[in-house]
Design an enzyme around this catalytic site. Structure first.
Site, short mmCIF file in Angstrom:
data_model
loop_
_atom_site.label_atom_id
_atom_site.label_comp_id
_atom_site.label_asym_id
_atom_site.label_seq_id
_atom_site.Cartn_x
_atom_site.Cartn_y
_atom_site.Cartn_z
N ASP B 11 -68.18 30.07 47.55
CA ASP B 11 -68.03 28.64 47.71
C ASP B 11 -67.89 28.36 49.20
O ASP B 11 -67.08 28.99 49.88
CB ASP B 11 -66.79 28.13 46.97
CG ASP B 11 -67.03 28.07 45.46
OD1 ASP B 11 -68.15 28.35 45.03
OD2 ASP B 11 -66.08 27.74 44.73
N ASP B 130 -70.83 23.04 34.16
CA ASP B 130 -69.39 23.29 34.00
C ASP B 130 -69.01 22.68 32.67
O ASP B 130 -69.19 21.48 32.46
CB ASP B 130 -68.59 22.59 35.11
CG ASP B 130 -68.97 23.09 36.49
OD1 ASP B 130 -69.27 24.29 36.63
OD2 ASP B 130 -68.98 22.27 37.44
#
Lengths: 196, 267
Positions: B11, B130
């Site tokens: 990330d 997600d």
């Protein structure tokens, strides 16, 4: 040594260029006929669709030029498929350097996913591209069409069924996989090509 | 045999690597190019770089970072975050990315999947989702897990495949950061209903979790972040372990060993 990469609307030219730079080679990326003809080695990359790409090669005269090159030439992925006689992708006639037809993968069971994407092993290697290889090595593939095993097969991979992972005839070499994305194994293959 | 893939995920915020637990409390974990190269040398099969910067300035930094990654790393990599339209895809592929991943933007505008597949090919289009298991089933979330939608995980991924997505990257929000294993039940259902590869994400805590996600979850690839970033699991050791468990894996042997088959003879 002068290395030229055929410049056309292929998707992986930058990756090939970066891979060569990591090996210390500054390649010329060009569509210029004289530059290509005078190079010591020519790389013909390719990511894209066969029919559109063949149209482009014909329109620019690169088709005849590539066919008639005398120095070592390395086709990669779609580059390899375009060096064959005909492709089922768009039912298009290709360069016919390798007298064999490109077929579409047909899944035989649910686990057979198409495109064939990821790391798979190459075996039965019989070309200078694979000099120094003593065992099955993993290389990176992304493709939905394949070249069947034939007289020019220089390496095989088994996915759904055995197919040509690499081809060789005279000064023409080709890989279905991406040496520029295949880690250290890919670098060895590129070095072997550059050392031809 | 096609190998199962181990995929470290980085990330990125303002050009630096971060990783959260349950999508909050970001921790710093190193320079993305250095980390990516180290993973590649340890045997990572693919890398994912997710830009979690929202600003325009941050996005430019990310594009520059993608160029540096492409120049330095010799395995395939996927980039995601902030991709809303075709021009974003074009920019990142041009910078040298092999695949792009879209998430919230695809839920808001599913047509984006068709456009990417048509213009650049399905193989570059990773649909990330997600999802959280609720009393009404598995629901998809927007904006890094902040906003619930009424989209069902199984229906949405099926639609994405039909629209031309080349791969599904499924993160279970129930499992992410908990380190108690992947969402193997949901993954196995996905694997049965889809014909494109699935990357499992969320829940890796130990080597056994990777074995389970491949054998029970039927995943094609397993993504993890913190267990790799903080050295809790070494990729070389993980691959050796998985190979010993009979899973086809690239580099599942010590350098110098003749082959894994030979190794098995001596056990």
């Amino acid at each position: 040594m002068k290395v030229a990469v055929v410049k056309y609307n292929a998707g992986n030219i930058r990756s090939v260029d970066y891979a060569l730079k990591r090996l210390g080679v500054e390649a010329v990326i060009t569509a210029d006929k004289e530059e290509l003809q005078s190079a010591d080695k020519v790389i013909f990359p390719g990511v894209g669709e066969a029919e559109t790409t063949m149209k482009h090669l014909k329109a620019t005269g690169l088709d005849e030029l590539i066919k008639n090159l005398r120095q070592p030439v390395l086709g990669i992925c779609l580059g390899m498929q375009l060096m064959c006689r005909h492709s089922e992708e768009g039912a298009v006639d290709c360069l016919n350097i390798f007298d064999v037809d490109v077929k579409r993968f047909v899944p035989q069971k649910h686990e057979d996913k198409v495109p064939h994407m990821g790391w798979n092993t190459i075996g039965s290697t019989n070309s200078k591209l694979f000099e120094g290889f003593t065992e099955e090595e993993f290389v990176y593939f992304v493709h939905s069409f394949y070249v069947p095993a034939c007289d020019f097969t220089a390496a095989t991979t088994d996915y759904i069924h055995p197919f040509s992972a690499a081809l060789h005839k005279d000064n023409f070499y080709a890989t279905q996989f991406h040496p520029e994305k295949s880690g250290k194994t890919g670098e060895k293959i590129l070095m072997n090509f550059l050392n031809l | 045999m096609l190998a199962k893939r181990i995929v470290p995920c980085l990330d990125i915020k303002d050009g630096q690597t971060v990783k959260g637990t349950n999508f909050v409390n970001l921790r710093q974990a190193g320079d993305p190019v250095e980390l990516g190269r180290a993973y590649s040398e340890q045997g990572a099969d693919e890398l994912v770089f997710l830009d979690i910067t929202a600003s325009h300035e941050g996005r430019k930094t990310f594009t520059e970072l993608v160029k540096r990654i492409a120049a330095n790393i010799n395995i395939p990599f996927t980039v995601g975050g902030g991709i809303n339209e075709l021009s974003d895809v074009d920019r990142l592929l041009n910078a040298g990315a092999d695949k792009i991943s879209i998430n919230s933007s695809a839920i808001r505008n599913p047509q984006l999947i068709d456009e990417i597949a048509k213009n650049f090919g399905s193989q570059v289009c990773v649909l990330a989702v997600d999802a959280k298991q609720t009393e009404n089933g598995w629901k998809c979330y927007l904006n890094g897990g902040r906003i619930e939608t009424d989209k069902d995980l199984f229906e949405w991924t099926k639609e994405a495949q039909e629209r031309g997505a080349g791969e599904i990257l499924f993160t279970s929000m129930n499992h992410d950061g908990v380190k108690a294993g992947y969402a193997n039940d949901a993954l196995a259902v996905l694997a049965d209903q889809l014909s494109i590869p699935i990357i499992a994400s969320g829940g890796a805590g130990c080597k056994e979790h990777f074995r389970d996600v491949f054998l029970q979850g039927k995943a094609d690839a397993a993504l993890a972040a913190s267990v790799f970033h903080f050295g809790e699991i070494k990729i070389t050791e993980l691959k050796l372990y998985l190979c010993g468990e009979g899973i086809t894996i690239r580099g599942g042997r010590h350098p110098g060993q003749v082959s894994m088959r030979m190794n098995n003879l001596f056990r």
